[in-house]
Design a protein around this motif. Sequence first.
Motif, PDB file in Angstrom:
ATOM      1  N   THR A  23       0.816  -1.213   0.000  1.00 56.56           N
ATOM      2  CA  THR A  23       0.000   0.000   0.000  1.00 56.56           C
ATOM      3  C   THR A  23       0.851   1.264   0.000  1.00 56.56           C
ATOM      4  OG1 THR A  23      -1.536  -1.258   1.366  1.00 56.56           O
ATOM      5  CG2 THR A  23      -1.976   1.105   1.146  1.00 56.56           C
ATOM      6  N   PHE A  24       1.960   1.226   0.782  1.00 58.31           N
ATOM      7  CA  PHE A  24       2.746   2.457   0.984  1.00 58.31           C
ATOM      8  C   PHE A  24       4.069   2.487   0.222  1.00 58.31           C
ATOM      9  CE2 PHE A  24      -0.145   2.237   4.570  1.00 58.31           C
ATOM     10  CZ  PHE A  24      -0.544   3.546   4.720  1.00 58.31           C
ATOM     11  N   GLY A  25       4.564   1.286  -0.168  1.00 60.64           N
ATOM     12  CA  GLY A  25       5.872   1.222  -0.827  1.00 60.64           C
ATOM     13  C   GLY A  25       5.921   2.105  -2.067  1.00 60.64           C
ATOM     14  N   GLY A  26       6.991   2.845  -2.208  1.00 58.69           N
ATOM     15  CA  GLY A  26       7.118   3.765  -3.332  1.00 58.69           C
ATOM     16  C   GLY A  26       6.548   5.134  -3.042  1.00 58.69           C
ATOM     17  N   ASN A  27       5.869   5.264  -1.881  1.00 61.35           N
ATOM     18  CA  ASN A  27       5.289   6.567  -1.536  1.00 61.35           C
ATOM     19  C   ASN A  27       5.788   7.159  -0.231  1.00 61.35           C
ATOM     20  OD1 ASN A  27       3.544   7.464  -3.628  1.00 61.35           O
ATOM     21  ND2 ASN A  27       2.255   5.673  -3.193  1.00 61.35           N
ATOM     22  N   VAL A  28       6.555   6.371   0.516  1.00 59.47           N
ATOM     23  CA  VAL A  28       7.077   6.908   1.786  1.00 59.47           C
ATOM     24  C   VAL A  28       8.571   6.606   1.891  1.00 59.47           C
ATOM     25  CG1 VAL A  28       4.892   6.697   3.048  1.00 59.47           C
ATOM     26  CG2 VAL A  28       6.511   4.784   3.049  1.00 59.47           C
ATOM     27  N   GLN A  29       9.243   7.385   2.752  1.00 57.47           N
ATOM     28  CA  GLN A  29      10.656   7.129   3.052  1.00 57.47           C
ATOM     29  C   GLN A  29      10.724   5.897   3.971  1.00 57.47           C
ATOM     30  OE1 GLN A  29      14.038   6.902   2.709  1.00 57.47           O
ATOM     31  NE2 GLN A  29      13.949   9.100   2.274  1.00 57.47           N
ATOM     32  N   ASN A  30      11.698   5.045   3.758  1.00 50.74           N
ATOM     33  CA  ASN A  30      11.871   3.859   4.598  1.00 50.74           C
ATOM     34  C   ASN A  30      12.912   4.155   5.679  1.00 50.74           C
ATOM     35  OD1 ASN A  30      13.106   1.387   5.539  1.00 50.74           O
ATOM     36  ND2 ASN A  30      11.921   0.345   3.958  1.00 50.74           N
ATOM     37  N   PRO A  31      12.529   4.131   6.978  1.00 52.95           N
ATOM     38  CA  PRO A  31      13.467   4.488   8.051  1.00 52.95           C
ATOM     39  C   PRO A  31      14.733   3.637   8.073  1.00 52.95           C
ATOM     40  CG  PRO A  31      11.230   4.440   8.890  1.00 52.95           C
ATOM     41  CD  PRO A  31      11.167   3.880   7.490  1.00 52.95           C
ATOM     42  N   ALA A  32      14.630   2.338   7.763  1.00 55.34           N
ATOM     43  CA  ALA A  32      15.832   1.485   7.779  1.00 55.34           C
ATOM     44  C   ALA A  32      16.790   1.912   6.663  1.00 55.34           C
ATOM     45  CB  ALA A  32      15.442   0.013   7.643  1.00 55.34           C
ATOM     46  N   ALA A  33      16.218   2.198   5.493  1.00 53.49           N
ATOM     47  CA  ALA A  33      17.059   2.650   4.375  1.00 53.49           C
ATOM     48  C   ALA A  33      17.645   4.036   4.672  1.00 53.49           C
ATOM     49  CB  ALA A  33      16.243   2.678   3.082  1.00 53.49           C
ATOM     50  N   ALA A  34      16.834   4.891   5.318  1.00 53.26           N
ATOM     51  CA  ALA A  34      17.330   6.230   5.672  1.00 53.26           C
ATOM     52  C   ALA A  34      18.482   6.123   6.665  1.00 53.26           C
ATOM     53  CB  ALA A  34      16.188   7.064   6.265  1.00 53.26           C
ATOM     54  N   LEU A  35      18.334   5.221   7.649  1.00 50.28           N
ATOM     55  CA  LEU A  35      19.411   5.019   8.629  1.00 50.28           C
ATOM     56  C   LEU A  35      20.665   4.504   7.919  1.00 50.28           C
ATOM     57  CD1 LEU A  35      20.456   4.867  11.547  1.00 50.28           C
ATOM     58  CD2 LEU A  35      19.440   2.585  11.714  1.00 50.28           C
ATOM     59  N   ALA A  36      20.487   3.568   7.006  1.00 49.36           N
ATOM     60  CA  ALA A  36      21.643   3.021   6.282  1.00 49.36           C
ATOM     61  C   ALA A  36      22.365   4.126   5.514  1.00 49.36           C
ATOM     62  CB  ALA A  36      21.187   1.913   5.339  1.00 49.36           C
ATOM     63  N   SER A  37      21.606   5.038   4.914  1.00 50.45           N
ATOM     64  CA  SER A  37      22.284   6.075   4.125  1.00 50.45           C
ATOM     65  C   SER A  37      22.987   7.084   5.038  1.00 50.45           C
ATOM     66  CB  SER A  37      21.311   6.751   3.148  1.00 50.45           C
ATOM     67  OG  SER A  37      20.660   7.844   3.750  1.00 50.45           O
TER      68      SER A  37
END
Length: 468
Positions: free
Chosen positions: A227-241
């Motif tokens: 439902t949300f993928g592609g429309n919100v920032q992913n916190p785990a991916a944000a932390l990784a970056s």
Amino acid sequence: MTTAPQVGEANFADLDSFVDRTRDERLADFFELLRIPSIGTLSEHTDDVRATATFIADRLAAMGFEHVEVSPTDGHPIVYADWLHAEGAPTVIVYAHYDVQPVDPIDLWDTPPFEPTVKDGRIYGRGAADDKSHVYLHMWAAKAWLESRGNLPVNLKIVFEGEEESGSDHFEPWIIANQDRLAADFALISDTGFYEGNRPALTIGLRGLVYMQIDVTGSELDLHSGTFGGNVQNPAAALASVIARLKNEDGSIAVPGFYDEVRPLTPRDREEFARLPFDEGEFVGSYGLHSVHGEPDFSVLERRGARPTLDVNGIWGGFQGEGSKTIIPAEAHAKISCRLVADMSPDLTFQRVRDHVMSNVPAGVEVTVRKINEGMWSLTPIDHPATQAAAACLEEVFGEAPVYLREGGSIPAGATFSSVLGLPVVLLGFIQPDDQIHAPNENVRLDNLEGGLRTIIRYWQKLSETAL
Ligand SMILES: [Zn+2]
């Protein structure tokens, strides 16, 4: 009043003969100390910890120390005592700790941990090395002087801690509260040992630490990734970056200003590092590493002792169970720590890392960075006269000039003496490298102890001839 022997003419015959003739008595005394199970971290041994403090205090009082005190803290007591009659001579704080580690797994011990046993030139028992050996050596070195000469050549302030193995939480508050009576020329910490191959060593540096946590939040609850993928920032991916931007590929740290205060290595420092025997292949092999990795232009030992670090200690968030679960995690977290060297500030380092993280936060998440704890580094230059006096005594007794070590880790007391009292810290210890401290069958070599006792006896004399 006795006349101090002249420089270079010091005669230790009476003191050495004291050491020789008291051998059995000394070991019996040491064994008595080792039999008390002063495990600081287990509450059922609280009385044993106190009994050990009393045992030590009684002996210090009997040999002529003054202001002897089993000084209370909010944790285990600190044994304080002083002898301050060497007018005009240096004053030294002498630190060791009398608490020990737990003994489990008990079935891996070949002999009972609190029944000291001599085997193949070593004493086996919990605390035989860490750190009751040094409590014993300092008590008997002072006793040798006081019984043979009726005085000491320097002024001593004994500070023996009882909760080093359980975090030292009450040590710094006690030092702050007792600051007035702790004036000294330097602090001697005896809780370290020799280098590989049982080579005499002096530890001159300890690293500091700042520990922090990064929390990243994206939503109130985990979200459905369809439902949300592609429309919100992913916190785990944000932390990784965010984490990926903390270091460069070559192992150096990318936080702006991170290295600004780092004290550069002098040619002499680098020579001392190069003198230390170190086999990189063996290091890689014995820890099952794939390779070493770190800042270019520095050796492994330089990176361990004299360069700061930034490490991810843990990272978590999202689904970690078996199989699959299609979510976008609501949050993600990481623990980050930096080991610090001279002349870095733990708080400034924290601010720089935090600012760097915050300036790289991707849109769509909220990030906080908070400090969990911090500790100061300490570094006493090789050419400090108290270091050089110790080196001369080690060489005289053990027949080999010491190597100089910078530990990658920390001893809380070292940081406290240097940051609270502003004192140079000398780390003089005699334990061989294969001591098995904190493990079953902890042991100490008898010849290291005997040499250690003669070294400390000479050190007090040497210091009395040294301008600090
Ligand atoms: Zn220790």
